[in-house]
Every structure is written in C-alpha cells, then in structure tokens.
Design a protein around this motif. Structure first.
Motif, PDB file in Angstrom:
ATOM      1  N   LEU A 290       0.819  -1.216   0.000  1.00  0.00           N
ATOM      2  CA  LEU A 290       0.000   0.000   0.000  1.00  0.00           C
ATOM      3  C   LEU A 290       0.850   1.263   0.000  1.00  0.00           C
ATOM      4  CD1 LEU A 290      -2.603  -0.884   2.790  1.00  0.00           C
ATOM      5  CD2 LEU A 290      -3.021  -0.871   0.330  1.00  0.00           C
ATOM      6  N   GLU A 291       2.018   1.190   0.643  1.00  0.00           N
ATOM      7  CA  GLU A 291       2.762   2.396   0.975  1.00  0.00           C
ATOM      8  C   GLU A 291       3.598   2.915  -0.190  1.00  0.00           C
ATOM      9  OE1 GLU A 291       1.917  -0.120   4.506  1.00  0.00           O
ATOM     10  OE2 GLU A 291       2.996  -0.489   2.643  1.00  0.00           O
ATOM     11  N   ARG A 292       4.069   4.146  -0.023  1.00  0.00           N
ATOM     12  CA  ARG A 292       4.954   4.763  -1.003  1.00  0.00           C
ATOM     13  C   ARG A 292       6.397   4.312  -0.789  1.00  0.00           C
ATOM     14  NH1 ARG A 292       3.277  11.154  -1.537  1.00  0.00           N
ATOM     15  NH2 ARG A 292       1.004  10.887  -1.581  1.00  0.00           N
ATOM     16  N   ALA A 293       7.215   4.537  -1.810  1.00  0.00           N
ATOM     17  CA  ALA A 293       8.638   4.210  -1.699  1.00  0.00           C
ATOM     18  C   ALA A 293       9.367   5.172  -0.775  1.00  0.00           C
ATOM     19  CB  ALA A 293       9.283   4.226  -3.081  1.00  0.00           C
ATOM     20  N   ASP A 294       8.879   6.403  -0.649  1.00  0.00           N
ATOM     21  CA  ASP A 294       9.529   7.439   0.157  1.00  0.00           C
ATOM     22  C   ASP A 294       9.290   7.178   1.643  1.00  0.00           C
ATOM     23  OD1 ASP A 294      10.612   9.678   1.267  1.00  0.00           O
ATOM     24  OD2 ASP A 294       9.168  11.095   0.414  1.00  0.00           O
ATOM     25  N   LYS A 295      10.332   6.711   2.348  1.00  0.00           N
ATOM     26  CA  LYS A 295      10.182   6.397   3.767  1.00  0.00           C
ATOM     27  C   LYS A 295       9.962   7.623   4.632  1.00  0.00           C
ATOM     28  CE  LYS A 295      12.457   3.209   5.862  1.00  0.00           C
ATOM     29  NZ  LYS A 295      11.358   2.295   6.175  1.00  0.00           N
ATOM     30  N   THR A 296      10.326   8.803   4.145  1.00  0.00           N
ATOM     31  CA  THR A 296      10.153  10.018   4.934  1.00  0.00           C
ATOM     32  C   THR A 296       8.715  10.512   4.912  1.00  0.00           C
ATOM     33  OG1 THR A 296      10.730  11.455   3.058  1.00  0.00           O
ATOM     34  CG2 THR A 296      12.536  10.678   4.452  1.00  0.00           C
ATOM     35  N   HIS A 297       7.904  10.031   3.985  1.00  0.00           N
ATOM     36  CA  HIS A 297       6.509  10.439   3.876  1.00  0.00           C
ATOM     37  C   HIS A 297       5.670   9.724   4.924  1.00  0.00           C
ATOM     38  CE1 HIS A 297       2.483  10.995   2.072  1.00  0.00           C
ATOM     39  NE2 HIS A 297       3.021  12.056   1.480  1.00  0.00           N
ATOM     40  N   ARG A 298       4.555  10.324   5.311  1.00  0.00           N
ATOM     41  CA  ARG A 298       3.662   9.698   6.283  1.00  0.00           C
ATOM     42  C   ARG A 298       3.199   8.327   5.809  1.00  0.00           C
ATOM     43  NH1 ARG A 298      -2.128  12.377   7.707  1.00  0.00           N
ATOM     44  NH2 ARG A 298      -2.389  11.954   5.483  1.00  0.00           N
ATOM     45  N   ASP A 299       3.034   8.178   4.501  1.00  0.00           N
ATOM     46  CA  ASP A 299       2.605   6.910   3.921  1.00  0.00           C
ATOM     47  C   ASP A 299       3.787   6.082   3.425  1.00  0.00           C
ATOM     48  OD1 ASP A 299       0.025   7.673   4.414  1.00  0.00           O
ATOM     49  OD2 ASP A 299      -0.439   8.255   2.364  1.00  0.00           O
ATOM     50  N   GLY A 300       4.991   6.354   3.923  1.00  0.00           N
ATOM     51  CA  GLY A 300       6.185   5.632   3.478  1.00  0.00           C
ATOM     52  C   GLY A 300       6.175   4.178   3.912  1.00  0.00           C
ATOM     53  N   ILE A 301       6.846   3.346   3.166  1.00  0.00           N
ATOM     54  CA  ILE A 301       6.901   1.912   3.448  1.00  0.00           C
ATOM     55  C   ILE A 301       7.552   1.669   4.812  1.00  0.00           C
ATOM     56  CG2 ILE A 301       9.095   1.651   2.203  1.00  0.00           C
ATOM     57  CD1 ILE A 301       8.042  -1.110   1.270  1.00  0.00           C
ATOM     58  N   PRO A 302       6.969   0.805   5.659  1.00  0.00           N
ATOM     59  CA  PRO A 302       7.492   0.641   7.025  1.00  0.00           C
ATOM     60  C   PRO A 302       8.692  -0.289   7.157  1.00  0.00           C
ATOM     61  CG  PRO A 302       5.499  -0.659   6.726  1.00  0.00           C
ATOM     62  CD  PRO A 302       5.685   0.118   5.459  1.00  0.00           C
ATOM     63  N   ALA A 303       8.962  -1.115   6.165  1.00  0.00           N
ATOM     64  CA  ALA A 303      10.079  -2.063   6.282  1.00  0.00           C
ATOM     65  C   ALA A 303      11.402  -1.323   6.442  1.00  0.00           C
ATOM     66  CB  ALA A 303      10.126  -2.965   5.049  1.00  0.00           C
ATOM     67  N   ASP A 304      12.343  -1.962   7.125  1.00  0.00           N
ATOM     68  CA  ASP A 304      13.675  -1.379   7.304  1.00  0.00           C
ATOM     69  C   ASP A 304      14.349  -1.181   5.954  1.00  0.00           C
ATOM     70  OD1 ASP A 304      13.311  -1.462  10.034  1.00  0.00           O
ATOM     71  OD2 ASP A 304      14.421  -3.340  10.293  1.00  0.00           O
ATOM     72  N   ILE A 305      15.133  -0.104   5.858  1.00  0.00           N
ATOM     73  CA  ILE A 305      15.800   0.207   4.603  1.00  0.00           C
ATOM     74  C   ILE A 305      16.729  -0.926   4.185  1.00  0.00           C
ATOM     75  CG2 ILE A 305      17.681   1.468   5.730  1.00  0.00           C
ATOM     76  CD1 ILE A 305      16.027   2.331   2.351  1.00  0.00           C
ATOM     77  N   GLU A 306      17.352  -1.607   5.151  1.00  0.00           N
ATOM     78  CA  GLU A 306      18.242  -2.722   4.818  1.00  0.00           C
ATOM     79  C   GLU A 306      17.463  -3.871   4.173  1.00  0.00           C
ATOM     80  OE1 GLU A 306      20.011  -0.417   8.171  1.00  0.00           O
ATOM     81  OE2 GLU A 306      18.057  -1.337   7.809  1.00  0.00           O
ATOM     82  N   GLU A 307      16.229  -4.101   4.645  1.00  0.00           N
ATOM     83  CA  GLU A 307      15.401  -5.147   4.056  1.00  0.00           C
ATOM     84  C   GLU A 307      15.051  -4.818   2.608  1.00  0.00           C
ATOM     85  OE1 GLU A 307      13.202  -8.186   5.870  1.00  0.00           O
ATOM     86  OE2 GLU A 307      15.384  -8.137   5.762  1.00  0.00           O
ATOM     87  N   ILE A 308      14.707  -3.548   2.372  1.00  0.00           N
ATOM     88  CA  ILE A 308      14.326  -3.132   1.022  1.00  0.00           C
ATOM     89  C   ILE A 308      15.527  -3.201   0.079  1.00  0.00           C
ATOM     90  CG2 ILE A 308      13.381  -1.222  -0.349  1.00  0.00           C
ATOM     91  CD1 ILE A 308      12.025  -0.272   2.293  1.00  0.00           C
ATOM     92  N   GLU A 309      16.669  -2.681   0.538  1.00  0.00           N
ATOM     93  CA  GLU A 309      17.866  -2.705  -0.303  1.00  0.00           C
ATOM     94  C   GLU A 309      18.286  -4.141  -0.607  1.00  0.00           C
ATOM     95  OE1 GLU A 309      20.859  -0.459   1.663  1.00  0.00           O
ATOM     96  OE2 GLU A 309      19.921   1.492   1.256  1.00  0.00           O
ATOM     97  N   GLY A 310      18.236  -5.002   0.421  1.00  0.00           N
ATOM     98  CA  GLY A 310      18.601  -6.396   0.206  1.00  0.00           C
ATOM     99  C   GLY A 310      17.680  -7.069  -0.795  1.00  0.00           C
ATOM    100  N   ALA A 311      16.375  -6.787  -0.699  1.00  0.00           N
ATOM    101  CA  ALA A 311      15.413  -7.379  -1.623  1.00  0.00           C
ATOM    102  C   ALA A 311      15.674  -6.925  -3.052  1.00  0.00           C
ATOM    103  CB  ALA A 311      13.999  -7.004  -1.200  1.00  0.00           C
ATOM    104  N   GLU A 312      15.933  -5.640  -3.221  1.00  0.00           N
ATOM    105  CA  GLU A 312      16.192  -5.125  -4.567  1.00  0.00           C
ATOM    106  C   GLU A 312      17.453  -5.742  -5.155  1.00  0.00           C
ATOM    107  OE1 GLU A 312      16.221  -0.951  -3.739  1.00  0.00           O
ATOM    108  OE2 GLU A 312      14.091  -0.702  -4.210  1.00  0.00           O
ATOM    109  N   GLN A 313      18.493  -5.897  -4.323  1.00  0.00           N
ATOM    110  CA  GLN A 313      19.726  -6.533  -4.801  1.00  0.00           C
ATOM    111  C   GLN A 313      19.478  -7.969  -5.244  1.00  0.00           C
ATOM    112  OE1 GLN A 313      22.868  -6.295  -1.921  1.00  0.00           O
ATOM    113  NE2 GLN A 313      22.888  -4.064  -1.849  1.00  0.00           N
ATOM    114  N   GLU A 314      18.539  -8.630  -4.594  1.00  0.00           N
ATOM    115  CA  GLU A 314      18.268 -10.032  -4.880  1.00  0.00           C
ATOM    116  C   GLU A 314      17.251 -10.237  -6.003  1.00  0.00           C
ATOM    117  OE1 GLU A 314      19.290 -10.881  -0.206  1.00  0.00           O
ATOM    118  OE2 GLU A 314      17.260 -11.290  -0.923  1.00  0.00           O
TER     119      GLU A 314
END
Length: 727
Positions: A290-314
């Motif tokens: 549901l959330e936006r990619a921008d973590k600084t926004h109120r609707d930003g994705i709640p997952a940790d940045i390390e989780e997101i970066e790791g997923a994208e790398q994979e």
C-alpha cells in the motif's frame, strides 16, 4: 586494559527526569548504549587481550538484556534517532552488539545459574515470546518460582519466524536456553492453556500471579477498506507467517517454489522476510504494498531500509501504492491479483487506506503470500474474562494489570503490537508490577521522563562504514548474508560515537577506571567576570550566562551576570575551566592533580596523555624514559598555566602532549582546543627564554602505543641538541 567496576558508585542512577542520548531515549529498555560504546572503543586491538573486556561488557549488558546477543542481529531501533544520522550516518550500534554477541554467545554455555532462593511464590507466564521471557527473567531474579507455558516446541514466539539468513538459529537457541537455565525458570512446552477459564485452573495449582503474553499468532485477513477479499478454496494462496514457519522448520516441499512467480502482499519486515525467503527457494518474487517508496513520507513503506535494499539486490520487484481488490483463479489455482491504486494510507484518524478503483493493475503469479499483519488468539483472553463490555482488553497501560482481575497482567503484542524490544520492555515493566502486587505495595511508581540531549558541537563528522554483505549471486541460501565487524572495525566505529549523553547517565570513565568519581564543574561567582568565554568553549550546550541578584545589607541593590553550568548535562571535560581567563571555574576532583603535585624539580620530559585516546598509557614500560606521566581525561583540559608550570616550576626540559586523532576526541574538540593553545604558547615560551621546540603535541590514533617511545625519543634528542633551558 580497563577492568569493569561493578560497585554502586560506578552504576547509573535513575532520576525523575533524566537526560539521555537520543538513541537511549528511543530504546524501549533504555539500554546503556553510550556507556558500552565507550567501553568498546577502549578495547585493545589484540583479539585475545580484548576477549576479557568483551565478556565484561557482555556480563554488564546481560543483567538487563539477556537478549542482547539476539538484538545484535535484528534490532537497530536506536539507530533511527542517532544524532549522527544526518551527520555522517547513524552509529552502527546493532553491529557493535553483534560483534559482542559473536564472542559472548559461546561463553553463555559456561555462565553459572543465578544463586537465588525461589521462596516468594509461584508465577505463571503464558507465552514464551520476548515479553514472556523477560517477565520470567526479571521475576526469577527477584526470587519467584516462575513457569512459562507455551504451545510451541520451542520458545521465542514471533522471533522464530525471522529467517536464518538474518538470525542464525543457534544464536537464538543459545540465548533462550541460557536465559531459562541461568534464571532457573521452569518451562512447559507444546502445551496450550485451555479450558473454560485457564487462568482459574492455574490458580488452583498454586500460582499467585499471571502474565499473559500470547502475542499475535494469527494472520490478519485481507480486506479492501472494510470489505474482505475472499480467497478461501483457492490453491497456492497462504499466509506469509505460515510460510515462514514452515521454512524455518524445513517443512516445505523441496523445489516447490523453484521457477514459480511468487507474489507477496505487504510492506513490513515480515513481508520482505517472506519475499527474500521465497527468492532463496528459487522463486521469482514481486512485492505489492500500500505504501509509497519514500520512507520520509507519512505513507512511506514501514520495512527497514536494509530489508528493502537487500530485496532489490536479490532481484525482487516492488510495486508501491497498490492494494488488492480481488484474488483471481482458474480451475481453483491462483493466477493473479487485481490491484487498485492506493491514494492514501493514513489520515487524521490513523490507518485508513483510500483507493482509486478506476486505476487498477493486475499482477500475475503462481503463488500468493499474504503478510499484512497479525491478530490475537482471542479464545484464551475471552475464556479468562479479560475483555470489557465493548470487547476491548481491560488493562492499565502503565501497570499492565488487568482491570477485571488484579492478579492478571498483560503485555507484549497482545496488548500493543511493536518490535521485539518493545515486547521485552513490556515484560520487564509487568514483572515490576507483579512484584509490587505480590508484596502488597502500590503499583503506581515514579514516571521517569527522559529527554534527549542535543548533538554536541563538532566541526568534523566521520562517515559511517559501508555495509558488508555477501554478493547477491552468492547469498541465495540461508547462511548469514551480512558480515559483522572485526575487532578493529568495532573499535573504530565505537570511537565514531558522539557520546551525546551527560556523564551522570553513563559513568563509563568510572567503570573503566579512568576516573575514581565523576568530577563536577564549580563556578566561583566572586571571580566570574561575566565575559561568556566559557559558553563558547562548551560543546554540550550546558554552559550559559544567568542574572543573579546583588544583595547588600539584606536588600537587592542590582544584578550581576555570571556563568552557570547545568549539572545534568555537563560532561565534565574541563574545557570551560581551561578557557576561563578569570580562573573562576574549577573541576573537582581532578584526575591529574595528585600526579602534578608529586613531580619533583629535576630535568626530564613530562608527558600529558589523554586516558580516553591513549588508554594503554597505563603500561608504564612505554614511558620508562620520561620524568613523569600525567594522565588527563582530555587534552582540552590542559591549560597554558599547567604547561608553563611544568617548565618553570617542575624543571621539565620538554613537554609532550598525547591526544586523540582528528575527529576521535571523546569530548569532540579537545585536541583542537589544545592545538590552539600550543600555537599561542609557542610565542609565550620565548618570553621565558624557552625554545618552542621543547613543546610538542601529537594527535593520532595508535591502538598499540608503538609510537610512544618514538615520540619520546624524538623529543629527547631535540631537547638534548638545544642544551639546558636559558643557556
């Protein structure tokens, strides 16, 4: 190396209002982050010599947080509020604890059980997750006979769902088994507490109080607004928690996910754990959130940045700002989902997603994993009569006591969903309330107010170390993908810490023997001229000018402007003392005073050495060829008069100052201030007939101290070539 003191004089005091570094304010259990960072920074860089220090730090952490070895792998909540976050990058506290964990975890098997008589009565803890474990630990330390009831084959609760590539199972097993063994806690596993009133059944068995921390074991159903999204009967659709549980137990069919398109619904850490696990099982994964990619926004994705970066790398594809309107199938098999645009996730009322149903995107797949949150197990709570008339848990949020039954307490995710460390804090708080209840004391207690101290003034901020992960093409397995700190890397990172908090909330210098007690800055108002130089010299926002009344013969006849230091914020570095031109400021006790007084009037080299930057200076062998070693807590505290006195009153032929490297000063800019004074002093010395070459300052990071004899011999040779002073 320092030897940790554990007496009352070296411990940290609590206060109704307490200033802490922002990282500690953010930490739910108020772990002593600054204190242990300082200790790590002072370890010797020889692994064998450092091992004893690591064990001492671990013992200190373990008393309050027997899960610190687990936190080092998965909990970095403190880093979110680090003052360094926008000044080079947050201090990697999680990795610093993982460094400690790697040495301390094997030691846990040899740690002796608590020597405590369990004579204060029986307490039942229902739920073996972090909340229940910490409640049991605290009560056991206080002499209660605690039994944990859990319906799983292993304790740990939701932490068991975390994939092994993030948290090795051996680390978690050792932490839990050691907590139970050391605490002398009884455990009933594979046992679901059931019955018309399960708590009453336990009362009949002699339990005097109960802590219920059953967590949120059930997945939350998928909805679009208030309308449920139906999928019952559709094959290859399941909840992410079930998937992670089966993966952790190695119960998934071999090669089942290989080559299949896996769609994961959700934007939290659990969703990314499921996605990255599916990739390791051979799936081609898409995450829809549901959330936006921008973590600084109120609707930003709640997952940790390390989780997101790791997923994208994979190779995981992430689709942002989409919900799910329909789960489609053919011949009973899942085929795709229909995803409307999510225009808003939160409004003024909280979580309330809004959608544009005219803007839909279809995402095809072979397997669908739903990971949008968890729910309570209501049956036990309902049977125990713990809900109010409106179907809500009737519990005091401060004391964790049930408002229906005074001997029942609730906490963890069952009361308030949060991180693992939030549940740990809930268990600790509930244990305190249970102890008070069973003693017949009031459950109301001082509500401590913690206030974050500002970032110290500093000119140079060192950048954070680069993440060390194994390459994506070689980490498609369940081995740890993140590479931890070496001893040298841990020391360097710990030295990067700003030590934002005041001395009164840390006391690392007392615990490690740098000082016998915390010094305090005193101001003689009679001598203070009100010039304000001390304000500019203070890096910790603790010094200010205040107006005081001038009283003559009992009457106020005017006002005077004098200097004032806030004792709750002061770091006692002494830089304001050295900067004061009127001598109105003093530091007591002074760590170097006794040494200075005993120096005899005879030729030789006097060395002032910072005990934080050059902790190994206690090894006298490195200073065998000098007249006297004067330990100080910071070179910024060594003022012009002390150096002049070394030459004119103590008979020194040369003076050497050893300080921290640039950016390494424990008090931010102490070495920089010392360098400025030396620049001025070089001119002053000539007026006394003393060559400036006799005074040298060295600012560097030399962990083994190999350079000490070199610096001393160089200065001695130079002094010898100059001949006697005043020749």
């Amino acid at each position: 190396m320092w030897q940790l003191r554990n007496d009352e004089g070296a411990r940290v005091e609590a206060a109704v209002k307490q200033f802490l570094p922002p990282c500690e304010v953010k930490c739910p259990i108020k772990e002593h982050i600054q204190r242990t960072n300082v200790m790590i920074s002072m370890l010797p860089d020889d692994p064998e010599k450092a091992k004893a220090g690591v064990v001492q730090i671990g013992d200190y952490l373990y008393e309050k947080n027997p899960f610190f070895t687990v936190c080092g792998y998965i909990c970095g909540i403190c880093e979110r509020e680090c003052n360094y976050k926008t000044r080079g990058g947050s201090i990697k506290r999680r990795l610093l604890k993982r460094f400690l964990s790697d040495t301390y975890t094997p030691y846990l098997s040899f740690k002796q059980p608590l020597d405590i008589t369990k004579d204060k009565g029986k307490v039942a803890v229902i739920g073996g997750g972090p909340g229940g474990l910490f409640c049991a630990w605290e009560l056991s330390k206080r002499g209660y006979d605690v039994t944990i009831f859990d319906n799983n084959p292993k304790l740990g609760g939701a932490v068991r769902y975390i994939p092994k590539y993030r948290l090795p199972e051996s680390v978690l097993d050792t932490a839990i088994d050691s907590l139970v063994r050391i605490g002398g806690i009884s455990v009933e596993k594979n046992l679901k507490v059931t019955g018309d009133d399960p708590v009453e059944d336990l009362r009949q068995q002699g339990f005097r109080a109960f802590f219920i921390a059953t967590g949120t074991p059930y997945p939350r159903p998928l909805t679009l607004g208030i309308k449920p999204v139906e999928w019952q009967g559709v094959k290859n659709v399941e909840y992410g928690l079930t998937f992670l549980d089966q993966a952790g137990r190695n119960e998934l069919p071999p090669d089942y996910y290989k080559g299949k398109k896996v769609v994961v619904i959700g934007g939290g850490n659990v969703a990314f754990d499921a996605a990255r696990t599916a990739v390791r099982l051979g799936g081609k994964v898409t995450v829809v959130c549901l959330e936006r990619a921008d973590k600084t926004h109120r609707d930003g994705i709640p997952a940790d940045i390390e989780e997101i970066e790791g997923a994208e790398q994979e190779g995981i594809h992430i689709i942002y700002s989409r919900g799910v309107k329909e789960i489609m199938s053919e011949n009973g098999q899942f085929t795709k989902i229909d995803c409307p645009k999510c225009t808003c996730v939160f409004d003024d009322k909280g979580f309330n997603p809004q959608f544009d149903r005219n803007d839909c995107e279809q995402v095809a797949g072979d397997v669908l994993l739903i990971t949008i949150g968890q729910m309570w197990d209501r049956s036990l709570l309902q049977n125990a009569g713990l809900f109010d008339d409106k179907g809500r848990l009737a519990v005091n949020p401060q004391t964790h006591q049930s408002q229906k039954f005074p001997d029942v307490f609730l906490g963890g995710d069952v009361r308030k969903v949060g991180f693992m460390v939030d549940a740990m804090a809930e268990g600790t708080q509930a244990a305190d309330s249970i102890d008070r209840y069973l003693k017949g004391e009031s459950l109301q207690d001082w509500l401590l107010r913690y206030e974050a101290s500002d970032a110290p003034v500093r000119k140079l901020y060192k950048p954070e170390p680069a993440a060390k992960w194994t390459p994506p093409d070689t980490r498609m397995n369940f081995d740890m993908f993140e590479i931890g700190f070496t001893l040298q890397e841990a020391i360097v990172e710990a030295r990067r810490c700003l030590e934002c908090g005041p001395c009164s909330s840390c006391k690392a210098c007392v615990a490690t023997g740098i000082q016998s007690a915390l010094p305090a800055v005193k101001v003689d108002e009679e001598l203070c001229s009100g010039c304000g130089i001390c304000v500019s010299a203070c890096n910790y926002h603790t010094c200010e000018m205040v107006d005081t009344e001038i009283i003559f013969e009992g009457r106020v006849v005017g006002q005077d402007r004098v200097s004032y230091t806030d004792p709750l914020l002061c770091k006692a570095c002494g830089q304001c003392v050295s900067a004061c031109p009127a001598g109105a400021r003093s530091l007591s006790p002074d760590v170097a005073a006794a040494v200075r007084e005993k120096i005899h009037d005879q030729p030789g080299i006097i060395c002032f050495a910072c005990k934080f930057g050059w902790g190994y200076t206690a090894e006298k062998g490195k200073f065998a060829d000098i007249k006297e070693l004067v330990p100080v807590i910071c070179l910024g505290k060594v003022d012009i008069h002390e150096i002049l006195s070394a030459f004119t009153k103590k008979g020194a032929e040369g003076v050497l100052l050893l300080g921290c490297g640039q950016g390494d000063c424990h008090f931010q800019d102490g070495n920089h201030e010392a360098q400025k004074r030396i620049f001025i002093l070089h001119r002053v010395l000539e007026e006394f007939g003393i060559e400036k070459e006799r005074l040298e300052i060295v600012t560097s990071f030399d962990p083994k101290g190999n350079g000490i004899p070199v610096h001393i011999n160089n200065l001695k040779d130079r002094v010898k070539s100059l001949g006697p002073i005043g020749r």
